[in-house]
Scaffold this motif. Structure first.
Motif, PDB file in Angstrom:
ATOM      1  N   GLU A 108       1.254  -1.025   0.484  1.00  0.00           N
ATOM      2  CA  GLU A 108       0.348  -0.070   0.374  1.00  0.00           C
ATOM      3  C   GLU A 108       0.741   1.019   0.006  1.00  0.00           C
ATOM      4  N   LEU A 109       1.632   1.830   0.527  1.00  0.00           N
ATOM      5  CA  LEU A 109       2.784   3.003   1.087  1.00  0.00           C
ATOM      6  C   LEU A 109       3.311   2.745  -0.403  1.00  0.00           C
ATOM      7  N   PHE A 110       4.433   1.827  -1.174  1.00  0.00           N
ATOM      8  CA  PHE A 110       4.583   2.202  -2.035  1.00  0.00           C
ATOM      9  C   PHE A 110       3.739   2.590  -3.109  1.00  0.00           C
ATOM     10  N   ARG A 111       3.014   1.767  -3.519  1.00  0.00           N
ATOM     11  CA  ARG A 111       1.749   2.039  -4.209  1.00  0.00           C
ATOM     12  C   ARG A 111       1.338   3.212  -4.547  1.00  0.00           C
ATOM     13  N   GLU A 112       0.944   4.141  -3.170  1.00  0.00           N
ATOM     14  CA  GLU A 112       0.373   4.921  -2.706  1.00  0.00           C
ATOM     15  C   GLU A 112       1.926   6.503  -3.572  1.00  0.00           C
ATOM     16  N   GLY A 113       2.886   5.717  -3.097  1.00  0.00           N
ATOM     17  CA  GLY A 113       3.855   6.650  -3.254  1.00  0.00           C
ATOM     18  C   GLY A 113       4.257   6.689  -5.110  1.00  0.00           C
ATOM     19  N   LEU A 114       3.587   5.794  -5.277  1.00  0.00           N
ATOM     20  CA  LEU A 114       3.823   5.535  -7.042  1.00  0.00           C
ATOM     21  C   LEU A 114       2.495   6.557  -7.379  1.00  0.00           C
ATOM     22  N   VAL A 115       1.829   6.579  -7.185  1.00  0.00           N
ATOM     23  CA  VAL A 115       0.482   7.494  -7.408  1.00  0.00           C
ATOM     24  C   VAL A 115       0.992   8.939  -7.974  1.00  0.00           C
ATOM     25  N   MET A 116       1.499   9.082  -6.185  1.00  0.00           N
ATOM     26  CA  MET A 116       1.135  10.332  -5.921  1.00  0.00           C
ATOM     27  C   MET A 116       2.754  10.607  -6.485  1.00  0.00           C
ATOM     28  N   VAL A 117       4.048   9.740  -7.797  1.00  0.00           N
ATOM     29  CA  VAL A 117       4.605  10.918  -8.340  1.00  0.00           C
ATOM     30  C   VAL A 117       4.088  10.533  -9.893  1.00  0.00           C
TER      31      VAL A 117
END
Length: 210
Positions: free
Chosen positions: A11-20
């Motif tokens: 989840e944390l990686f996915r959310e960070g990737l979406v933000m980038v």
């Protein structure tokens, strides 16, 4: 605008990737999912060009998810995302239909480059992944019934560098149709189904280097 979906069970990686991704001017994240099953359930309602797909997911991994996606929407392009350079699933992911690979530690610039190159008809491999795959591919070269012509080798080398048909056409001062013919002939002679498989074949048979 390049319409993207993200499929990753962290989840944390996915959310960070979406933000980038949403910080990039010409990229729009239309949806993100924590599993392959959730993604496939929603696929009919999604209007996307490309998917960033985690390879190592529980229950349904990125290989199976990609295979099922390609059976439903073969036009959607897939970039495999992984944190490992020694993953044994690379060739399986290529055979499933992935167009390229990016490491999870990649920076914003590399991620954007991969998305744009694949969206434009090229391919992309993180260098660490490509080197690992090349080492695994170094064995007895595969024999091909019909040898490639000098022009076909030239086109193949440009394909391996990630250039699209349009870019190769401009670089070689040949028509788009001519490059497509060369591309089809190379795939036929090599017996490969897609560009990712073709890159590995070219490395294995010394038509290209990294």
């Amino acid at each position: 605008m390049i319409r993207v979906a993200v499929v990753d069970d962290h989840e944390l990686f996915r959310e960070g990737l979406v933000m980038v991704l949403n910080q990039m001017n010409d990229i729009e994240v239309n949806a993100d999912f924590g599993s392959g099953q959730e993604f496939l359930k929603a696929i009919d309602d999604l209007d996307i060009d490309l998917v960033l797909m985690d390879i190592n997911m529980e229950v349904m991994n990125g290989i199976e998810t990609t295979q099922k996606l390609k059976a439903i929407k073969p036009e959607v392009k897939v970039i495999a995302v992984t944190m490992y350079t020694d993953d044994s699933y690379y060739l399986q992911m290529i055979n499933a239909g992935a167009h390229g690979f990016v490491l999870k530690k990649a920076g914003k610039y590399e991620l954007g480059q991969a998305i744009h190159e694949i969206h434009n008809g090229g391919n992309y491999f993180s260098q660490e992944i490509l080197q690992k795959m090349a080492l695994n591919a170094i064995a007895k070269p595969e024999e091909t019934e019909n040898k490639l012509s000098v022009r076909e080798i030239e086109v193949l080398q440009l394909i391996c560098k990630g250039h699209s048909t349009k870019e190769i056409s401009e670089m070689l001062f040949l028509s788009h149709k001519t490059i497509e013919v060369h591309r089809s002939n190379i795939l036929r002679k090599s017996g490969k189904k897609n560009v990712a498989q073709l890159v590995m074949w070219a490395l294995k048979n010394n038509y290209a280097t990294i």
